[in-house]
Every structure is written in C-alpha cells, then in structure tokens.
Motif scaffolding. Sequence first.
Motif, short mmCIF file in Angstrom:
data_model
loop_
_atom_site.label_atom_id
_atom_site.label_comp_id
_atom_site.label_asym_id
_atom_site.label_seq_id
_atom_site.Cartn_x
_atom_site.Cartn_y
_atom_site.Cartn_z
N LYS A 37 -8.23 -10.55 7.78
CA LYS A 37 -8.58 -9.41 6.13
C LYS A 37 -9.51 -8.73 5.95
O LYS A 37 -9.47 -7.47 5.98
CB LYS A 37 -9.89 -10.63 5.63
N GLY A 38 -10.37 -8.33 7.19
CA GLY A 38 -11.19 -7.39 7.57
C GLY A 38 -10.47 -6.04 7.93
O GLY A 38 -10.57 -4.61 7.80
N LEU A 39 -9.50 -6.13 8.84
CA LEU A 39 -8.62 -4.58 9.20
C LEU A 39 -8.18 -4.64 8.27
O LEU A 39 -7.68 -3.35 7.81
CB LEU A 39 -7.89 -5.11 10.40
N ILE A 40 -7.62 -5.89 7.46
CA ILE A 40 -6.46 -5.54 5.88
C ILE A 40 -7.49 -4.32 5.30
O ILE A 40 -6.54 -3.64 4.52
CB ILE A 40 -5.90 -6.52 5.95
N ARG A 41 -8.52 -4.86 5.24
CA ARG A 41 -9.18 -4.45 3.69
C ARG A 41 -9.68 -2.66 4.11
O ARG A 41 -9.51 -1.87 3.36
CB ARG A 41 -10.55 -4.85 3.68
N SER A 42 -10.01 -2.22 5.28
CA SER A 42 -10.18 -1.47 5.68
C SER A 42 -9.25 -0.39 5.70
O SER A 42 -8.89 0.69 5.82
CB SER A 42 -11.19 -1.01 7.46
N GLU A 43 -8.03 -0.66 5.85
CA GLU A 43 -6.60 -0.04 6.11
C GLU A 43 -6.38 -0.16 3.95
O GLU A 43 -5.97 1.13 3.66
CB GLU A 43 -5.35 -1.01 6.68
N VAL A 44 -6.69 -1.14 3.88
CA VAL A 44 -6.24 -0.94 1.66
C VAL A 44 -7.35 0.88 1.78
O VAL A 44 -6.92 1.35 1.13
CB VAL A 44 -6.85 -2.19 1.27
N ALA A 45 -8.66 -0.23 1.90
CA ALA A 45 -9.66 1.27 1.93
C ALA A 45 -8.95 2.51 1.84
O ALA A 45 -9.25 3.24 1.70
CB ALA A 45 -10.77 1.37 2.00
N LYS A 46 -8.53 2.62 3.23
CA LYS A 46 -8.22 4.12 4.38
C LYS A 46 -7.01 4.93 2.84
O LYS A 46 -7.16 5.83 2.68
CB LYS A 46 -7.99 3.69 5.23
N GLN A 47 -6.05 4.24 2.55
CA GLN A 47 -4.85 4.55 1.88
C GLN A 47 -5.20 5.19 0.42
O GLN A 47 -4.11 5.14 0.37
CB GLN A 47 -3.49 3.54 2.41
N LEU A 48 -5.72 3.17 0.24
CA LEU A 48 -5.79 3.86 -1.65
C LEU A 48 -7.09 5.48 -1.54
O LEU A 48 -6.97 6.32 -2.97
CB LEU A 48 -6.09 2.84 -2.70
N GLY A 49 -7.80 5.71 -0.72
CA GLY A 49 -8.78 6.42 -1.44
C GLY A 49 -9.86 6.41 -1.99
O GLY A 49 -10.75 7.12 -2.82
N MET A 50 -10.36 5.21 -2.56
CA MET A 50 -11.12 4.33 -2.97
C MET A 50 -12.30 4.89 -3.07
O MET A 50 -13.05 5.11 -1.41
CB MET A 50 -11.05 3.46 -3.70
N ARG A 51 -13.87 5.31 -3.77
CA ARG A 51 -15.14 5.72 -2.80
C ARG A 51 -15.13 3.64 -2.17
O ARG A 51 -16.18 3.13 -1.34
CB ARG A 51 -16.17 5.44 -4.17
N HIS A 52 -15.62 2.59 -3.46
CA HIS A 52 -15.71 1.14 -2.92
C HIS A 52 -14.41 0.56 -2.87
O HIS A 52 -13.19 0.74 -3.11
CB HIS A 52 -16.42 0.75 -3.97
N ALA A 53 -13.87 -0.20 -1.62
CA ALA A 53 -12.91 -1.03 -0.97
C ALA A 53 -13.01 -2.15 -1.66
O ALA A 53 -13.82 -2.68 -1.84
CB ALA A 53 -12.62 -0.74 0.56
#
Length: 172
Positions: free
Chosen positions: A72-88
């Motif tokens: 879950k942590g690895l997937i969340r960090s990749e989602v945050a990186k690709q979305l470019g949002m302030r808060h993942a």
Amino acid sequence: MASPRVRKIADRIQVIVAEMLERRIKDPRLGFVTITDVRVSGDTQIATVFYTVLGDEEGAREASAAALESAKGLIRSEVAKQLGMRHAPTLTFIHDALPESARHLDEVLAQAKARDEALAAERGSAYAGEPDPYKKPREDEDGLDRDPDGDPDGDLDDEPVETPPSSAPQDT
C-alpha cells in the motif's frame, strides 16, 4: 464522486494502481488481481480501490489482500508522484463482491426459469376457451356462406327495410 475532477482522479488512480500491480509489485502472494473500480471522496483525501481475484479459492483471496496491504505505501507514493497533487489520497483496498452477487443472481434466475418451465409442462397446452376464438360466417348444408340476414350473395340486403307504422298521430 460529484465533480468531474474527482471522477478523473479516480480513473487515473485506477490506471496507476493497475499498472503498478502489473509491472512493479513482485509479491508472490499476489494472485491475478483486477482493479474493478476506484471511488474517491469529495475532498480527494480517501480513495477506495475495489479489486477481484481470479479463482474462487479463499486462500488466494486472503493472500492477495495481504500482499496489497503490504504494498500500500509503495502504491500510494507512486499515485502521489503521478497525480502531482499536494496531498496523496489514503488508499483502502476492498474485495469487490459484485462477481459473487452476479453469480448468485444468475443461479436464482436459472432456478426461477426451471420452475416456470415445470409449471408450464404441468398445465398442458389446453386452451381456456374455444380453440379458434374468432367468429366466422356460418355455412349451410349446401356449403354456401350466408350472411346473418340469409342472403347468399354476401352483400348488403338489396330490399328496403320496412319500418313499422308508428302509433303517434302525424300532421299532414
């Protein structure tokens, strides 16, 4: 998901998570997982990811759930990186019960169809009324079709109809 922005974020999260599971997550416990839906809260802080596992084994489902929780942590960090949002968004993985529900509904419909066919077989094929309910012209012994007035030519009566005299006095 009320706004189009939230809907786009949910669709993008679904693609990112599916690509991550296909390419980067190498957990042997992870079975054939399909991401069926993603729902994001209105403030985009929580994302609920629905998934199914190919196969009906309960052990495969539990092992895949454990693998998703550990990644879950690895997937969340990749989602945050690709979305470019302030808060993942926080990810929550939930096994999708839709295929089991659909299978159950299919079974219930098959049972209902079998019962209907059994009832139809018990009833038989007898008509409730006459076998041919439509009115047809009567035939005499000589085989000619006759109108109800008895005229053999089949057209309207050529003779004038006599009206009975009325008993009311007439003015002349």
